[in-house]
Design an enzyme around this catalytic site. Sequence first.
Site, PDB file in Angstrom:
ATOM      1  N   TYR A 256      26.332 -23.481 -41.240  1.00  0.00           N
ATOM      2  CA  TYR A 256      27.767 -23.684 -41.001  1.00  0.00           C
ATOM      3  C   TYR A 256      28.467 -24.085 -42.297  1.00  0.00           C
ATOM      4  O   TYR A 256      29.541 -23.577 -42.623  1.00  0.00           O
ATOM      5  CB  TYR A 256      27.924 -24.762 -39.924  1.00  0.00           C
ATOM      6  CG  TYR A 256      29.340 -25.112 -39.547  1.00  0.00           C
ATOM      7  CD1 TYR A 256      30.086 -24.287 -38.710  1.00  0.00           C
ATOM      8  CD2 TYR A 256      29.930 -26.283 -40.015  1.00  0.00           C
ATOM      9  CE1 TYR A 256      31.386 -24.622 -38.354  1.00  0.00           C
ATOM     10  CE2 TYR A 256      31.222 -26.625 -39.663  1.00  0.00           C
ATOM     11  CZ  TYR A 256      31.946 -25.795 -38.839  1.00  0.00           C
ATOM     12  OH  TYR A 256      33.235 -26.130 -38.491  1.00  0.00           O
TER      13      TYR A 256
ATOM     14  N   LYS B  50      31.381 -22.047 -44.172  1.00  0.00           N
ATOM     15  CA  LYS B  50      32.712 -22.632 -44.380  1.00  0.00           C
ATOM     16  C   LYS B  50      33.045 -22.731 -45.864  1.00  0.00           C
ATOM     17  O   LYS B  50      34.215 -22.673 -46.245  1.00  0.00           O
ATOM     18  CB  LYS B  50      32.786 -24.006 -43.709  1.00  0.00           C
ATOM     19  CG  LYS B  50      32.776 -23.933 -42.174  1.00  0.00           C
ATOM     20  CD  LYS B  50      33.912 -23.077 -41.668  1.00  0.00           C
ATOM     21  CE  LYS B  50      34.306 -23.359 -40.233  1.00  0.00           C
ATOM     22  NZ  LYS B  50      35.320 -22.406 -39.752  1.00  0.00           N
TER      23      LYS B  50
HETATM   24  P1  NAD Z   1      36.077 -24.423 -30.103  1.00  0.00           P
HETATM   25  O1  NAD Z   1      34.662 -24.118 -29.818  1.00  0.00           O
HETATM   26  O2  NAD Z   1      36.855 -25.247 -29.138  1.00  0.00           O
HETATM   27  O3  NAD Z   1      36.900 -23.078 -30.366  1.00  0.00           O
HETATM   28  C1  NAD Z   1      36.378 -21.972 -31.038  1.00  0.00           C
HETATM   29  C2  NAD Z   1      36.778 -20.728 -30.266  1.00  0.00           C
HETATM   30  O4  NAD Z   1      36.348 -19.566 -30.993  1.00  0.00           O
HETATM   31  C3  NAD Z   1      36.126 -20.642 -28.887  1.00  0.00           C
HETATM   32  O5  NAD Z   1      37.121 -20.589 -27.878  1.00  0.00           O
HETATM   33  C4  NAD Z   1      35.289 -19.361 -28.944  1.00  0.00           C
HETATM   34  O6  NAD Z   1      35.273 -18.651 -27.719  1.00  0.00           O
HETATM   35  C5  NAD Z   1      35.979 -18.565 -30.041  1.00  0.00           C
HETATM   36  N1  NAD Z   1      35.112 -17.567 -30.665  1.00  0.00           N
HETATM   37  C6  NAD Z   1      33.830 -17.749 -31.108  1.00  0.00           C
HETATM   38  N2  NAD Z   1      33.339 -16.597 -31.617  1.00  0.00           N
HETATM   39  C7  NAD Z   1      34.322 -15.676 -31.503  1.00  0.00           C
HETATM   40  C8  NAD Z   1      34.439 -14.308 -31.880  1.00  0.00           C
HETATM   41  N3  NAD Z   1      33.423 -13.652 -32.470  1.00  0.00           N
HETATM   42  N4  NAD Z   1      35.624 -13.654 -31.641  1.00  0.00           N
HETATM   43  C9  NAD Z   1      36.644 -14.313 -31.055  1.00  0.00           C
HETATM   44  N5  NAD Z   1      36.606 -15.599 -30.669  1.00  0.00           N
HETATM   45  C10 NAD Z   1      35.457 -16.286 -30.893  1.00  0.00           C
HETATM   46  O7  NAD Z   1      36.073 -25.164 -31.536  1.00  0.00           O
HETATM   47  P2  NAD Z   1      37.238 -25.809 -32.447  1.00  0.00           P
HETATM   48  O8  NAD Z   1      36.764 -27.155 -32.817  1.00  0.00           O
HETATM   49  O9  NAD Z   1      38.581 -25.627 -31.866  1.00  0.00           O
HETATM   50  O10 NAD Z   1      37.077 -24.907 -33.751  1.00  0.00           O
HETATM   51  C11 NAD Z   1      38.071 -24.065 -34.275  1.00  0.00           C
HETATM   52  C12 NAD Z   1      37.767 -23.817 -35.741  1.00  0.00           C
HETATM   53  O11 NAD Z   1      37.910 -25.035 -36.483  1.00  0.00           O
HETATM   54  C13 NAD Z   1      36.335 -23.340 -36.012  1.00  0.00           C
HETATM   55  O12 NAD Z   1      36.341 -22.386 -37.054  1.00  0.00           O
HETATM   56  C14 NAD Z   1      35.641 -24.604 -36.462  1.00  0.00           C
HETATM   57  O13 NAD Z   1      34.499 -24.332 -37.232  1.00  0.00           O
HETATM   58  C15 NAD Z   1      36.762 -25.259 -37.245  1.00  0.00           C
HETATM   59  N6  NAD Z   1      36.607 -26.698 -37.461  1.00  0.00           N
HETATM   60  C16 NAD Z   1      36.755 -27.573 -36.428  1.00  0.00           C
HETATM   61  C17 NAD Z   1      36.668 -28.931 -36.667  1.00  0.00           C
HETATM   62  C18 NAD Z   1      36.901 -29.942 -35.587  1.00  0.00           C
HETATM   63  O14 NAD Z   1      36.968 -31.155 -35.915  1.00  0.00           O
HETATM   64  N7  NAD Z   1      37.036 -29.537 -34.337  1.00  0.00           N
HETATM   65  C19 NAD Z   1      36.379 -29.395 -37.956  1.00  0.00           C
HETATM   66  C20 NAD Z   1      36.234 -28.484 -38.989  1.00  0.00           C
HETATM   67  C21 NAD Z   1      36.360 -27.131 -38.731  1.00  0.00           C
END
Ligand code: NAD
Length: 302
Positions: free
Chosen positions: A170, A174
Amino acid sequence: MAICENRVVIITGAGRGLGRAHALAFAAEGASVVVNDLGVAQDGSDPSSAPAQQVVDEIVAAGGKAVVSNHDVADWESAGEMIQLAVDTFGGLDVVVNNAGIVRDRMFVNSEQSEWEAVLRVHVLGHAAPARHAASYWRTKSKAGEPVSGRIINTSSGAGLMGSIAQAAYSAAKGAIASMTLVQAAELGRIGVTANAIAPAARTRMTEDAFKDMMAEVDEGAFDAMDPANVSPLVVWLGSEDSGDVTGRVFEVEGGIIGIAEGFNHGPRFDKGARWDPAEVGAVVRDLLAEAVEPTPVYGAS
Ligand code: NAD
């Protein structure tokens, strides 16, 4: 005044978590929104069209404009179809928010090829493919002399900038997204497109177990810093026409904080003017390290 009136925005992974919050926030600022989500479990399995449809229903019920996309953003052709859906439905495309993501957390020594492939595919290809098709669309417009204010907003992570224990794949993905953003910004500026990335933190299914204490909900009336909706105002502004002079940046964003990640820079160096003998290198490296800025510790390292 709404800052994204008449703008057409695609948000990937917008059925839940951060993407959902961005979709609602863009719609509230007047944008027409393509709500993309494959509706998969956290590890990328079990697709479902329900999450994207629910967000579209929510936007439409509030008087906004939105359409569902169940495309897999990491599939090159499918990502192209998603761009075409925006153009066919809303008459154009202004913003791509790459947000879809999965996790397969494992200590590095236990990690498997399939986990590396799945994580790199969804994050790296899943960011590159939509932006690549959008860039083609914007280049054609620009060549035809039409105005372009294209925006690519990528989602990196603190893990990608500093590293994170049990998240080697991951973190690698990223980090790749952060450097991809720099190149997109440098190449696409001439056709009217900016590219920036965010490294967010918020309470979603991706974080609520792993960082339980940090993500806990707060007492009623207090500022709920980990609400994903706190990340969206920056994303919406980056998607607006007003942000045209901001490109090639990675923003750290959570709660009420907006920060600029300063990334890799050239640090102290010494030029001998000739090839080094391996036995000489240790002393010079230690001198340089004594002058260099200490790296921020890897997340989760004690
Ligand atoms: P989440 O799991 O709630 O949402 C991610 C969404 O992406 C899901 O609804 C999933 O169905 C969708 N998805 C996955 N693979 C897919 C594909 N191939 N095509 C289309 N949709 C797809 O997670 P989140 O926390 O909302 O994460 C959103 C983004 O933020 C991600 O890239 C995550 O790595 C990044 N992120 C989140 C955090 C945090 O604190 N939540 C921190 C750093 C980075």
